[in-house]
Design an enzyme around this catalytic site. Structure first.
Site, PDB file in Angstrom:
ATOM      1  N   THR A  60      39.220  79.720  81.045  1.00  0.00           N
ATOM      2  CA  THR A  60      38.216  79.204  81.979  1.00  0.00           C
ATOM      3  C   THR A  60      36.896  78.922  81.264  1.00  0.00           C
ATOM      4  O   THR A  60      36.699  79.318  80.120  1.00  0.00           O
ATOM      5  CB  THR A  60      37.943  80.241  83.084  1.00  0.00           C
ATOM      6  OG1 THR A  60      37.452  81.449  82.475  1.00  0.00           O
ATOM      7  CG2 THR A  60      39.211  80.558  83.858  1.00  0.00           C
ATOM      8  N   ASP A  61      35.990  78.226  81.964  1.00  0.00           N
ATOM      9  CA  ASP A  61      34.643  78.066  81.429  1.00  0.00           C
ATOM     10  C   ASP A  61      33.607  78.411  82.497  1.00  0.00           C
ATOM     11  O   ASP A  61      33.960  78.773  83.622  1.00  0.00           O
ATOM     12  CB  ASP A  61      34.423  76.670  80.820  1.00  0.00           C
ATOM     13  CG  ASP A  61      34.353  75.570  81.877  1.00  0.00           C
ATOM     14  OD1 ASP A  61      34.139  75.855  83.061  1.00  0.00           O
ATOM     15  OD2 ASP A  61      34.510  74.406  81.496  1.00  0.00           O
ATOM     16  N   ALA A  62      32.353  78.316  82.140  1.00  0.00           N
ATOM     17  CA  ALA A  62      31.292  78.770  83.044  1.00  0.00           C
ATOM     18  C   ALA A  62      31.142  77.889  84.277  1.00  0.00           C
ATOM     19  O   ALA A  62      30.382  78.216  85.190  1.00  0.00           O
ATOM     20  CB  ALA A  62      29.957  78.858  82.288  1.00  0.00           C
ATOM     21  N   GLY A  63      31.882  76.773  84.343  1.00  0.00           N
ATOM     22  CA  GLY A  63      31.939  75.991  85.568  1.00  0.00           C
ATOM     23  C   GLY A  63      32.819  76.683  86.601  1.00  0.00           C
ATOM     24  O   GLY A  63      32.913  76.248  87.740  1.00  0.00           O
ATOM     25  N   GLY A  64      33.497  77.782  86.170  1.00  0.00           N
ATOM     26  CA  GLY A  64      34.336  78.565  87.076  1.00  0.00           C
ATOM     27  C   GLY A  64      35.777  78.095  87.119  1.00  0.00           C
ATOM     28  O   GLY A  64      36.602  78.659  87.834  1.00  0.00           O
TER      29      GLY A  64
END
Lengths: 152, 152, 152, 152
Positions: free
Chosen positions: D16-20
């Site tokens: 995952t990334d910080a965009g969720g």
């Protein structure tokens, strides 16, 4: 270690580097997968923990010994044992071992240990990013699991 | 392409695989770095866009040709050009090229193109995850940049 | 630490996870980039070391404390210092610090240390995967660099 | 698509990334895992192919549509179908779908398709890095698998 939680890890191209072996940081991914699956096996979903309780886990310390390299195609296992449990943190003993069938009776004979790790995670308040106690039910779940391991 | 935005990419062990070359999915990381830096060069910080405007970008389509492999230690560049601009989406033409000094006058001579890509991103409302127009100032910033490229 | 080798690290989406922060294993990638660039700054290319000398480096131990999380867009630095040097191994003290300008005179004031690590690498024979001494010229290069740090 | 090879993919923090949501390049990793496992299911180990035949596969083109994002904890499947088979290349149709049980009779009802891809791989001579025909036995294995799919 033979009673530890175990999760299979297949090595793909994405895991390797041009040295022909698994890139060292990726073993930490495998250990995280095993921790996620161990929590799941206790009925704890981290997404729910975040949404319902406003809690998340972060790794605060990792101590890892890389003994023998893994390679493309290898079928490994990431193990997961709770070495120490506090209200707002957990310390795991985690190994990466070769093969599925090497959970023999004699730990010393478990020669297929590629990587050993000691990983400490903290339970944080999502908003304040400060340590906060895990829910009571979760602490009991973990205590129960540890007891069953020792009894087993 | 010679006027495109260019961002240096050094190849580390993490980028390669046991085939001895850069793992194919990692070129998409390099392209994303160039898009992030291109936005930054226009004064657009994605974190602010999210917090102030409730907007985020997601990739909706990627078309990538992998022509020549890169290897550990290579110093590459990821380029970034806007091929198409709409109110809620942008299509980028992006290449991965070898060397810093190959922005020659003759595009056909730019023989160092390792990977070419066409990447479409959509601007989404963070809450609803639905397309939403980019802010007017941002659209003008992008239009101005495209114009300056053609004039240059 | 203020005289340590320093390499800039920009945080991209690829580095973060859904917790909103940099995924813990990725700090080990940043440390590896700094080690690669430190070797390069000494004139040592790992590809040449492999082809000419039949040598490669592998990480054998990592001890990492994750104090403060980094986030998308952060501009960090990965530092690299040799804590211990032997003929076939090197132990690095490596930090991930915030900002470019925080190499102040007072180490205690360097409050922007996000992650600290101690990484041991071994020099191996590529064929036998056994420890082998680094080339004499390389050992002297490293000794010279350490001396210049202490003198500086 | 319902007869395609299917491989389970659990989404971990690393994906995952910080965009969720899952970082876009990581779906290409999932597709590669499915291709590796599909080959394995046909009795083809890429390590042996390299050592015995001097052959390796590289991705030469990827065309991917990202429709709906996946998130931490999701249990997905990566599918793998051969859309086109030549002597020295294979083109795969690959989807990332949600759930294990959605291989219904009506393809149009398969609403859980998150990502669709078309991936072309080339078979290369390891030394020369030039296209080379796959071994006859492998081509027949693939032809047999495709026939069984259509008959099934």
């Amino acid at each position: 270690m033979n009673n530890a939680f175990r999760w299979p890890i297949r090595i793909y191209w994405e895991d390797t580097d041009a040295g022909g072996i698994v890139y060292y940081a990726n073993y930490l991914k495998f250990m995280e997968r095993a921790r996620s699956e161990w929590l799941r096996s206790l009925g704890i979903e981290q997404t729910e923990l975040k949404e319902r309780e406003g809690l998340m886990f972060v790794v605060v310390r990792a101590e890892v010994d890389f003994r023998t390299p893994a390679r493309y195609g290898d079928l490994l296992q990431a193990t997961c044992e709770v070495a120490e449990s506090r209200r707002a943190s957990l310390t795991f003993k985690q190994d990466i071992v070769r093969g599925i069938e090497n959970a023999g009776a004699d730990p010393a004979a478990d020669s297929g240990v590629l990587v050993t790790g000691r990983i400490r995670i903290a339970c944080l308040d999502v908003e304040k990013f400060r340590p906060r106690s895990m829910p009571e039910a979760m602490l009991q779940e973990i205590a129960g699991w540890r007891k069953s391991l020792n009894d087993g």
